[in-house]
Motif scaffolding. Structure first.
Motif, PDB file in Angstrom:
ATOM      1  N   ARG A 100      -3.590  -5.006  -2.141  1.00 34.23           N
ATOM      2  CA  ARG A 100      -2.834  -4.324  -1.080  1.00 34.23           C
ATOM      3  C   ARG A 100      -2.199  -3.043  -1.604  1.00 34.23           C
ATOM      4  NH1 ARG A 100      -1.111  -9.563  -0.055  1.00 34.23           N
ATOM      5  NH2 ARG A 100       0.882  -9.126  -1.065  1.00 34.23           N
ATOM      6  N   ARG A 104      -3.132   0.694  -0.396  1.00 37.29           N
ATOM      7  CA  ARG A 104      -2.033   1.458   0.220  1.00 37.29           C
ATOM      8  C   ARG A 104      -1.883   2.823  -0.456  1.00 37.29           C
ATOM      9  NH1 ARG A 104       3.269   2.671  -0.158  1.00 37.29           N
ATOM     10  NH2 ARG A 104       3.484   1.760  -2.205  1.00 37.29           N
ATOM     11  N   ARG A 150      -3.273   1.435   7.168  1.00 36.69           N
ATOM     12  CA  ARG A 150      -2.072   2.016   6.537  1.00 36.69           C
ATOM     13  C   ARG A 150      -0.817   1.377   7.101  1.00 36.69           C
ATOM     14  NH1 ARG A 150      -1.050   7.726   4.787  1.00 36.69           N
ATOM     15  NH2 ARG A 150       0.818   6.617   4.271  1.00 36.69           N
ATOM     16  N   LEU A 153      -0.557  -2.255   5.738  1.00 34.80           N
ATOM     17  CA  LEU A 153      -0.171  -2.298   4.328  1.00 34.80           C
ATOM     18  C   LEU A 153       1.263  -1.827   4.116  1.00 34.80           C
ATOM     19  CD1 LEU A 153      -3.507  -1.060   2.756  1.00 34.80           C
ATOM     20  CD2 LEU A 153      -2.589  -3.394   2.766  1.00 34.80           C
ATOM     21  N   GLU A 154       1.691  -0.865   4.906  1.00 32.76           N
ATOM     22  CA  GLU A 154       3.083  -0.403   4.796  1.00 32.76           C
ATOM     23  C   GLU A 154       4.044  -1.494   5.261  1.00 32.76           C
ATOM     24  OE1 GLU A 154       5.939   2.193   3.492  1.00 32.76           O
ATOM     25  OE2 GLU A 154       3.781   2.320   3.212  1.00 32.76           O
ATOM     26  N   HIS A 157       4.142  -3.980   2.505  1.00 28.46           N
ATOM     27  CA  HIS A 157       4.877  -3.417   1.366  1.00 28.46           C
ATOM     28  C   HIS A 157       6.384  -3.457   1.603  1.00 28.46           C
ATOM     29  CE1 HIS A 157       5.728  -0.828  -2.039  1.00 28.46           C
ATOM     30  NE2 HIS A 157       6.390  -0.010  -1.242  1.00 28.46           N
TER      31      HIS A 157
END
Length: 167
Positions: A100, A104, A150, A153-154, A157
């Motif tokens: 990941r 990212r 995106r 994954l953000e 994160h």
């Protein structure tokens, strides 16, 4: 006026550390004028605070300006959980957190492995291998669904384990 949300907790103490040192995090909304502006800014700060809550790796200071798209995409936790799963599965051969993070940063660097590698402290070929493996798990190359991936994954994160497991 700026709305600010604070979250404090107590860190565990290590030998030689001062006991009960507060773990302070600050979330800041956009600057707006008047009481209505303050309320809106405070609401933004609370949304950022919610996004970053319970994830120890997040920054101590977070600005709504930097995270507003992620806050918007993560408002519905159940949908966000469905958004991320292909790279959250655990198996002996994959390290999902590493995949990941690699994808990212790779997408953040506009699919440029030589620029991604130093950010991850690894070799560009390692980056390319991880991106290929992630593509196999996803069923498509990461650049094919760049925006959705995106965001997913953000969210993963910023929110950590919360969004990687079903509620």
């Amino acid at each position: 006026m700026v709305g600010v949300g604070l979250r404090t907790g107590t860190r565990r103490t290590a030998p030689g550390d001062r006991p009960n040192t507060p773990d302070v995090r600050v979330a800041v909304g956009h600057t707006r004028s008047g009481i209505t502006g303050f309320r809106r800014s405070h609401s933004e700060a609370l949304a950022v605070q919610w996004l970053l809550a319970e994830h120890p790796k997040n920054a101590r200071v977070a600005l709504h300006h930097d995270l507003e798209a992620t806050v918007l995409a993560a408002q519905d936790r159940e949908r966000a959980t469905e958004f991320v799963p292909p790279l959250s599965a655990r198996s002996p051969r994959t390290r999902p957190a590493r995949l990941r993070e690699t994808v990212r940063v790779f997408l953040d660097e506009a699919d440029n492995a030589p620029r991604t590698a130093p950010r991850l402290h690894t070799h560009r070929n390692t980056v390319l291998q991880r991106v290929t493996r992630a593509g196999e798990l996803l069923g498509y190359h990461p650049h094919e669904r760049r925006l959705a991936l995106r965001h997913a994954l953000e969210i993963a994160h910023r929110t950590g384990p919360r969004v990687l497991t079903r509620p």
